[in-house]
Each structure stands twice: as C-alpha cells, then as structure tokens.
Design an enzyme around this catalytic site. Structure first.
Site, PDB file in Angstrom:
ATOM      1  N   ASP A  33       1.188   4.535  -5.658  1.00  0.00           N
ATOM      2  CA  ASP A  33       0.199   4.033  -6.673  1.00  0.00           C
ATOM      3  C   ASP A  33       1.215   3.820  -7.829  1.00  0.00           C
ATOM      4  OD1 ASP A  33      -1.656   4.544  -4.635  1.00  0.00           O
ATOM      5  OD2 ASP A  33      -2.162   6.687  -5.550  1.00  0.00           O
ATOM      6  N   GLU A 210     -10.240  -1.567  -3.741  1.00  0.00           N
ATOM      7  CA  GLU A 210      -9.651  -0.313  -4.914  1.00  0.00           C
ATOM      8  C   GLU A 210      -8.495  -0.730  -5.451  1.00  0.00           C
ATOM      9  OE1 GLU A 210      -9.021   3.106  -2.524  1.00  0.00           O
ATOM     10  OE2 GLU A 210      -7.053   2.536  -1.755  1.00  0.00           O
TER      11      GLU A 210
END
Length: 333
Positions: A33, A210
């Site tokens: 991420d 997401e």
C-alpha cells in the site's frame, strides 16, 4: 552513425533523468500500500503498510531508487487496546495548508477487522521531525467497515476519497466514496458512492473496490482503485471524469469495464495494486507507485504473506490523453 546514436542516447538520458526511464525495482521490500509524495523541499517522502500492521513509518530520499536504503523512522505506534490498536493499514502522507497529515486505517485489538479511518497531524516542516498529534476518527457519516482514505484537490476544492461498506447492506462488500472536505480532518456534506464491485474481475474471492488514488491530467480526473482479493487476482480499475465536472455526481464518472493494470506472467509480477501517483523531479512525467509479489501461489491468507513489495514505473499516455499503465515491470534486482 553508431557513435552519433550513442551520443544521442546519452544526451536523452541526461535530459530526462534516469528515473524517467526505469527504476531499481522493487524499490522497497515488504512494504505494501505504498504512498509517495515529492515535496517542494526536493525530497520524496514514503510511507506504507508494514508487515506487522503495528506502526506507521516514514522515510525520505532524493530519488525513488534510494528509498529502499533510506532510514525508516517510526512516527506512531498502535495503542495497547481500544481504537487504533490493530491492523494499522495504508497510511498516506499529505501536506495541506502548511501542515502534514497522515491518513490511515485501524481496527481494535478485540475486533481487528472493525476498521475505521483516522488522522494524525504535524505542523513541522519536516514530517520526520516535530510532534504527531492524534486528530481522531475521520467521520464519514455512518459507522461501518472503512479504510484507504486519500485526498486530492481540483480547482481549489479538496476532496476525500475512501473505501467503505455501504450503510444499507450487511454483506461483505466495499465501494469507493467521495466527498468534499471542510478541513483536513472532516468532510463537508454527504458522501457519494462512485463504484461497487460489479464485474467478475472485481469479485474474485471477495467483492472489493478499495484503495482509491487520484491522477489529474489532460483535463480529466482519473481515479484508480483496487479490486478482488489481495492475492494474484488483485488488479487496478479506473474511473474517469472531466476536470470541470461535478465530481460528487456519479454520472460524471465513467468506469472501465476491464482492469487497467493486472498480474503478468510475462514479467513475473502478481497482484499489482493499492497504488499512489508521484512525478519525476522535474515534474514532467507521472509515476505509478504500487505493490506486487513476484510469485503467484500463496499458502493460507494472503494478508499474512509479507512479500508485497513497493514498485514504480513511468506512466505512458494514449493519444486520447488517458493513462496507459502497461503491465507491471519485471524485478531488476
């Protein structure tokens, strides 16, 4: 002629800079991420999810290739219990109105997947210095599974985009929402749902949209997001809107029916996703920063596999002005 070609190549490299062509991938081992920002002070600042899910680290370097060797500094650790005590995920570092903000996801030790959005604030010029203050939960308007906040500005208006379970369903599904921001720690008005998983490639093992990330260029806003489980099925989708459109109107956005960035057997990269965007030092080229693994098969829960490594590559552009992400590049170290 051969000498002339070699000289031309050297001049081109000098003009563009080495990071305009290729990076020393993977940039940072075992960091998922990833979020990178090139600040006006000339430093690339980096943060990402650590495999232990227990803290937020920052590091900085003068080039993307140097991030892997840069010292990682822990600026915040999870609480022993209660809010912000488990699953510290997806930090993003943003400079807004003269202060630094870290947006991140956290659960509770007693309910690690009951996750919400939180914010830290630091007024120091250098985010690796100064004091980080907890500004609490970022209220999205309703209480449910929420993660992966990002923020961006268009024509002077700042927006928050994030992931959340819709308030009208008990199903394990997540969508991408957007709202205007009243301040760096609060949204203004209700949220707009932009996308839910609808295509088969968005619903492999889990129904997931997401990790939104915004890229504003060529008169449009490109909003990438990640879909499906966090294994080799993970892939990027994209929403597109005109820069002058009402971004809170779902009809302003067009959704790609196919992934725009996905696993590649040819390059040995699997599950590319949860990206951010930055630029070359001269600001002339945009860079896609993302994580991926260099193997397909993962025993057990993919969230427990630590080998999502941070990678980067230059974005190419199609004749119509839309980004061409190509395929994830091979490891070169």
């Amino acid at each position: 002629m051969k000498l002339y070609s070699s000289l031309a190549a050297i001049l081109l490299l000098s003009a563009l800079g080495t990071d305009a062509l290729a990076f020393d991938n993977p940039l940072v081992q075992q960091r998922a991420d990833p979020h990178v920002t090139l600040h006006t002070d000339g430093w690339y600042y980096f943060t990402a999810t650590v495999p232990e899910y227990d803290r937020i680290e920052l590091r900085r370097a003068r080039s993307l290739d140097a991030l892997g060797k840069a010292k990682a500094q822990t600026v915040w650790r999870r609480h022993a219990g209660g809010p912000m005590s488990a699953n510290i995920w997806a930090p993003e570092l943003h400079r807004i109105d003269g202060k630094w903000y870290l947006y991140f996801t956290a659960g509770r030790h007693e309910a690690p997947l009951d996750i919400r959005l939180y914010v830290l604030e630091n007024p120091a010029a250098n985010p690796l210095q100064g004091q980080w203050t907890e500004r609490g939960q970022l209220d999205t308007g309703w209480e449910s599974f929420a993660l992966d906040a990002t923020t961006f500005a268009v024509h002077g208006q700042r927006y928050l985009a994030w992931t959340q379970r819709p308030p009208t369903t008990d199903k394990h599904v997540t969508g991408i929402y957007i709202a205007k921001m009243a301040s760096p720690t609060a949204i203004a008005g209700p949220a707009t749902l932009l996308t839910l998983p609808e295509y088969p490639w968005e619903r492999i093992k889990f129904d997931v949209n997401e990790a939104p990330a915004a890229l504003v260029k060529n008169g449009r806003v490109f909003l990438t997001y990640s879909a499906s489980a966090t294994d080799a099925n993970y892939a990027l989708g994209m929403l597109t809107a005109k820069e002058g459109a009402n971004l809170l109107d779902k009809s302003s956005w067009t959704k790609s029916p196919v992934p725009v960035f996905a696993s590649s057997e040819a390059t040995g990269q699997y599950g590319p996703g949860h990206n951010s965007f930055t630029t070359t030092r001269d600001g002339k080229q945009r860079i896609l920063v993302y994580h991926a693994r260099n193997y397909r098969d993962i025993p057990g829960d993919s969230l427990h596999d630590p080998n999502r490594h941070t990678r980067a590559q230059i974005i190419r552009w199609r004749p119509d002005g839309s980004p061409d992400f190509g395929q994830p590049v091979s490891d070169n170290k």
